[in-house]
Design a protein around this motif. Structure first.
Motif, PDB file in Angstrom:
ATOM      1  N   THR A 165       0.831  -1.201   0.000  1.00 32.43           N
ATOM      2  CA  THR A 165       0.000   0.000   0.000  1.00 32.43           C
ATOM      3  C   THR A 165       0.867   1.254   0.000  1.00 32.43           C
ATOM      4  O   THR A 165       0.578   2.227  -0.702  1.00 32.43           O
ATOM      5  CB  THR A 165      -0.926  -0.005   1.230  1.00 32.43           C
ATOM      6  OG1 THR A 165      -1.742  -1.163   1.171  1.00 32.43           O
ATOM      7  CG2 THR A 165      -1.794   1.227   1.270  1.00 32.43           C
ATOM      8  N   ASP A 189      -5.714  -1.234  -4.916  1.00 32.73           N
ATOM      9  CA  ASP A 189      -5.142  -1.800  -3.690  1.00 32.73           C
ATOM     10  C   ASP A 189      -6.084  -2.863  -3.138  1.00 32.73           C
ATOM     11  O   ASP A 189      -7.178  -2.557  -2.682  1.00 32.73           O
ATOM     12  CB  ASP A 189      -4.953  -0.673  -2.668  1.00 32.73           C
ATOM     13  CG  ASP A 189      -4.135  -1.141  -1.477  1.00 32.73           C
ATOM     14  OD1 ASP A 189      -3.501  -2.220  -1.573  1.00 32.73           O
ATOM     15  OD2 ASP A 189      -4.131  -0.437  -0.448  1.00 32.73           O
ATOM     16  N   GLU A 190      -5.661  -4.105  -3.193  1.00 30.65           N
ATOM     17  CA  GLU A 190      -6.460  -5.243  -2.731  1.00 30.65           C
ATOM     18  C   GLU A 190      -7.907  -5.141  -3.219  1.00 30.65           C
ATOM     19  O   GLU A 190      -8.842  -5.181  -2.423  1.00 30.65           O
ATOM     20  CB  GLU A 190      -6.492  -5.290  -1.192  1.00 30.65           C
ATOM     21  CG  GLU A 190      -5.170  -4.967  -0.549  1.00 30.65           C
ATOM     22  CD  GLU A 190      -4.450  -6.209  -0.040  1.00 30.65           C
ATOM     23  OE1 GLU A 190      -4.914  -7.317  -0.359  1.00 30.65           O
ATOM     24  OE2 GLU A 190      -3.435  -6.058   0.650  1.00 30.65           O
TER      25      GLU A 190
HETATM   26 MG   LIG Z   1      -2.236  -2.685   2.064  1.00 30.18          MG
END
Ligand SMILES: [Mg+2]
Ligand SMILES: Nc1ncnc2c1ncn2[C@@H]1O[C@H](COP(=O)(O)OP(=O)(O)OP(=O)(O)O)[C@@H](O)[C@H]1O
Lengths: 358, 333, 241
Positions: free
Chosen positions: C63, C184-185
């Protein structure tokens, strides 16, 4: 927001109230005599010999001099103070019925009529002691519009008044001096004072100024009393804005992450603050308008007036002064906006990447 | 001391402006001491965030100062009845001459803070914050002015005594008065008109020239011309523009034109005058930084825009000033 | 501590690299007891038009590096080239400008703003720009149409299903027509079917020429055949590409 509106409403009511009281008083004073001469004795207002009039008349520029007869009367019956005045030429208008045309007649103010439960053609009985008493037929009642000056008034014939108060012969309460050129009033006032050192000439502009001051002072005092709550409110606004909720922080984080800049958020917050303060400001002003002009400032008229039982029932003429509105704006919107700066900034500098870590 | 609601509002505003400026100064000092653009430390990040706070505070201060300049003039107008001989705002000012200084400092603050905001704007256009220390040092210079202004304003209202016999615009702005204002009013109308229109034309022409020519000297000259134009325009307002609006050869007061009786014509007049004389000055100030590599392009762009705005505003000002001269039948000479 | 690798030079000079990160470190709370070195000399590059995955366990710094690439955070040291421009030390104003023009973000949580409609959510990134409002609306409508949620445009986002929210967040990432999409994810809150759907859409966007970078530890993402680059991270370092 609600508190804000209430504060604005209170402040605005105060200013509306003083302002329209002032305006009403001023409107009447405009018709007041330019120059009144009173005699002073032991530092107090005393009766003035009518003979002074002749010499005053001889001063160049004086067009006429007129004695005035009036006095105060405390009415045991109702506990009110009346102003008794002998009819003179430029007496007040705004009367229902007529003004007294001769002995035994009178015209009375709305307040007197109300507390004495008197109507047209009824008889008004006044007495100081068994010797000094008078019964008068009510031929006129002053209308409510003029209440501020006529509320406690009883206008009667000169002879009735002189007898009632048992005024010494050739003495009047004061003298009214008419001057042909208004700009000479101060000079003439000075000459009168020189000729009769025991007199006190009062010019109209002096009365106007004194009243201005009294009203400004009252308005100012009342405002000062409100600075406290105002500050408290600013702190409240501050608190509310600083304690940003998690949801709000999240939202600002999202905005920053998707391409908003600190300045964009600051602008948003500024408009938000503007919207809140302007709505509250408008709501407050409208509330104040209704309060003062439809309900006669019922909630705090007693604070601002009320010297006498017979103080006029307040029926202000709706009147808005843009200047007053601007003053209120300055006193409410500006402190509010100032108090939002730091909290808005704190919100605006939220890091954009916070949203990726929640 | 006068407990007038307007006076209270103004004093509240002055205290607010002063506290805000003081706060900005504290923040600015930290930035002046610790700023290091090459660092990526947390401190530097925190300082960068603070620059936003200072800019916001200064924008608000300028906004408040402008509003309070208007409120000040209105209040003067509203309290004139308290003074013998006063017929308008001028009379209230003469009742305690400190009032005049408040007016001057406030006008000065307008120009200074507008300049600050212009510098701040330019600084934000460059990738390396080239003006950061300079602009905060400039802020340290403006702050005492704001303090002085607030102090003078409180002193003015505190020192006002009702019943003071004062002179009003009738005497102050009359031809016989020995004061500066009187001599302004006494300026012969026709020559004054020539001076005014020449000055306006020169300023507009120089602004237009500055847009075309690269040479810095032209831009500095334009700034200088606009600094001269401002007092000339104020003098013209007192000398002849006002009397055309009032249609009275002896009424020179520059404040009465703000009133509804004259259709609030004072607002477009003064707004265009202040704006029109500010932007050439701002462009001149910007020219000082034109040599900083990262600022070359933003300065050029801003100057172009500012000169256009200034020409438009000057045209509006001249238009409003000439309107009654052309269209009213009033002839003072 | 830098982490020199031979790829450094090629990464920076490779003409096709739209993103090139060189020796980037990020230290949180520097000088304090809880100092945290989240990135330690990261060097990587992503070619224009590729579909790259940042893979690694929790806490490895995925991240953080995504935030640095996306111009949200500035690194403590190192170089970050986006489209050939070093953004590592730019003031916020310029970072935001690049972010607005270059990147679209898809977050783990959908990060939609409640209380306003789908369409308003989608138009949010454009408000600070000078794009006129009617053009904003046209763009939003076109994107909503292409993602099959046009009929839900006036719904408040809290009334949407997970899949719909996912599509709204994709729409929002696309409204500024970005060259690079950072995710992000994106699959961690989606079931298999929706995850497949999302990957489908991303691969289609990739086919239209957009560069896509996904941080994930979901095999469903990095095992896709069209993922043409996997960057593995551990403890703030790149351990393989
Ligand atoms: Mg993360
Ligand atoms: N603001 C911060 N302050 C201190 N430490 C932080 C901060 N942000 C991240 N970290 C730390 O940096 C390290 C890397 O975090 P990061 O979020 O980049 O990991 P990640 O690979 O995305 O993990 P995950 O897969 O769990 O999302 C973590 O150990 C985290 O605790």
């Amino acid at each position: 927001m609600f508190i804000y509106s209430i504060i604005v409403a209170t402040l605005t009511s105060l200013l509306f109230l003083t302002q329209s009281l002032k305006k009403e008083a001023m409107d009447v004073f405009i018709e007041a005599p330019e120059l009144i001469v009173q005699r002073m004795s032991a530092g107090r207002h005393d009766l003035i010999p009518v003979g002074y009039a002749e010499k005053i008349l001889s001063i160049p520029g004086v067009s006429s001099v007129e004695p005035r007869y009036w006095g105060y009367y405390y009415d045991n019956l109702t506990g009110g103070n009346y102003t008794l005045i002998a009819r003179n030429i430029d007496a007040l208008h705004m009367v229902k019925g007529t003004l007294p045309k001769g002995p035994g007649e009178c015209a009375i103010g709305k307040g007197v009529a109300d507390v004495r439960l008197t109507d047209l053609n009824d008889v008004l009985f006044l007495s100081i002691n068994p010797q000094q008493k008078v019964s008068l037929k009510v031929v006129g009642i002053f209308t409510a519009d003029s209440a501020i000056l006529t509320n406690d008034l009883v206008v009667m014939d000169k002879n009735d008044l002189v007898n009632f108060f048992a005024l010494p012969k050739d003495m009047a309460t004061d003298l009214i001096v008419h001057v042909s050129n208004a700009s000479e009033v101060p000079t003439i006032a000075m000459k009168i004072r020189r000729d009769y050192p025991d007199t006190r000439p009062i010019t109209r502009s002096e009365i106007v100024r004194t009243y201005e001051n009294v009203f400004n002072w009252r308005g100012g005092m009342a405002l000062t009393m409100f600075i406290g709550p105002l500050l408290a409110f600013a702190i409240f606004a501050w608190d509310k804005a600083t304690g940003m909720s998690a949801g709000e922080r999240q939202e600002i984080g999202i905005l920053k992450a998707i391409g908003w800049e600190t300045t964009d958020v600051l602008k948003l917050k500024f408009w938000e603050g503007m919207a809140i303060s302007l709505t509250s400001f408008l709501t407050g002003s409208i509330l104040a308008y209704i309060h003062v002009f439809y309900f006669g400032a019922a909630l705090f008229a007693p604070v601002l007036k009320g010297w006498s039982v017979l103080f006029p029932p307040f029926n202000p003429i709706p009147y808005i002064d843009l200047y007053q509105i601007f003053v209120i704006f300055f006193l409410t919107v500006i402190p509010y906006l100032a108090s939002t700066i730091i909290p808005s900034w704190k919100a605006a500098v939220t890091d954009p990447d916070t949203v990726m870590r929640s | 001391m006068i407990l007038h609601p307007g006076a209270l509002a103004l004093i509240t505003g002055a205290v607010l402006c002063f506290s805000m400026t003081a706060y900005a100064v504290v923040l600015a000092l930290k930035i002046i001491w610790h700023w290091d653009i090459s660092s990526s430390s947390e401190l530097q990040l925190a300082l960068e965030r603070r620059t936003y706070l200072i800019s916001t505070v200064m924008n608000y201060v300028m906004g408040f100062e402008i509003l309070s300049l208007f409120l000040y003039v209105y209040t003067l107008d509203s309290i004139h009845v308290l003074f013998v001989g006063a017929m308008c705002a001028t009379g209230s000012l003469n009742a305690n001459p400190i009032g005049w200084y408040v007016l001057y400092t406030r006008i000065a603050i307008f120009f200074l803070s507008a300049t600050w905001i212009a510098i701040n704007y330019l600084d934000g256009q460059a990738e390396d914050y080239p003006l950061v220390k300079l602009k905060y040092k400039f802020l340290l210079f403006i702050a005492p002015m704001i303090f002085l202004d607030g102090y003078l304003e409180i002193k003015y209202f505190a020192g006002l005594k009702p019943d003071v016999i004062t002179s009003c615009c009738g005497s102050l702005f009359s031809d016989e008065s020995k004061k500066v204002a009187g001599s302004l009013a006494g300026l012969p109308i026709k020559p004054m008109m020539y001076v005014f229109y020449c000055a306006a034309a020169t300023l507009a022409a120089l602004s237009a020239l500055s847009m075309k020519v690269k040479a810095s000297i032209v831009k500095y000259l334009t700034s200088f011309a606009s600094i001269l134009f401002f007092p000339i325009a104020i003098a013209s307002t007192i000398s002849f523009i006002s009397i055309y609006y009032y249609e009275l050869p002896t009424h020179h007061c520059p404040f009465d034109i703000l009133q509804g009786t004259y259709n609030y014509v004072g607002y477009p007049l003064f707004v265009s005058l202040f704006g029109g004389s500010f932007f050439p000055v701002a462009s001149g100030v910007a020219e000082l930084f034109g040599s900083v590599p990262s600022l070359r392009e933003p300065v050029g762009k801003a100057q172009k825009r500012w000169y256009v705005v200034s020409i438009i505003l000057i045209a509006i000002f001249v238009g409003f000033s000439s309107w009654p001269i052309v269209f009213s039948g009033f002839t003072p000479f | 501590m830098a982490y020199p690798t031979p790829t450094t030079i090629t990464a920076i000079t490779a003409p096709s690299a739209i993103i090139a990160v060189e020796g980037v470190s990020k230290i949180f709370n520097a000088g304090e007891a809880d100092e945290m070195r989240a990135l330690d000399g990261v060097t990587l590059s992503v070619a224009k038009g590729s579909m790259a995955v940042l893979k690694g366990p929790s806490g490895s710094g995925k991240t953080t590096i995504l935030g640095i690439i996306g111009c949200m955070t500035r690194p403590t040291s190192g170089k970050v080239m986006v489209n050939g421009k070093d953004v590592a030390k730019l003031p916020e104003h310029f970072l935001t400008d690049i972010r607005r023009r270059t990147f679209g973000f898809i977050f783990q949580h959908f990060n939609l703003i409640k209380g306003i409609t789908v369409k308003e959510n989608i138009m949010l990134p454009l408000y600070p720009t000078s794009i006129p409002i009617h053009e904003m609306k046209e763009r939003a409508d076109a994107i909503l149409e292409s993602l099959n949620i046009y009929q839900k445009r006036n719904y408040h986002v809290e009334k949407l299903s997970g899949g719909e929210k996912q599509r709204v967040s994709i729409a929002r990432a696309l409204i500024n027509n970005p060259e690079i999409i950072l995710a992000d994810e994106p699959t961690s809150h989606l079931d298999t079917k929706l995850s497949e759907d999302l990957m489908d859409r991303l691969s289609r966007l990739n086919g239209e020429g957009k560069t896509i970078v996904i941080a994930t530890h979901d095999p469903l993402v990095y095992d896709k055949p069209y993922v043409n680059r996997i960057i593995e991270m551990r403890d703030g370092k790149v351990i393989g590409t």
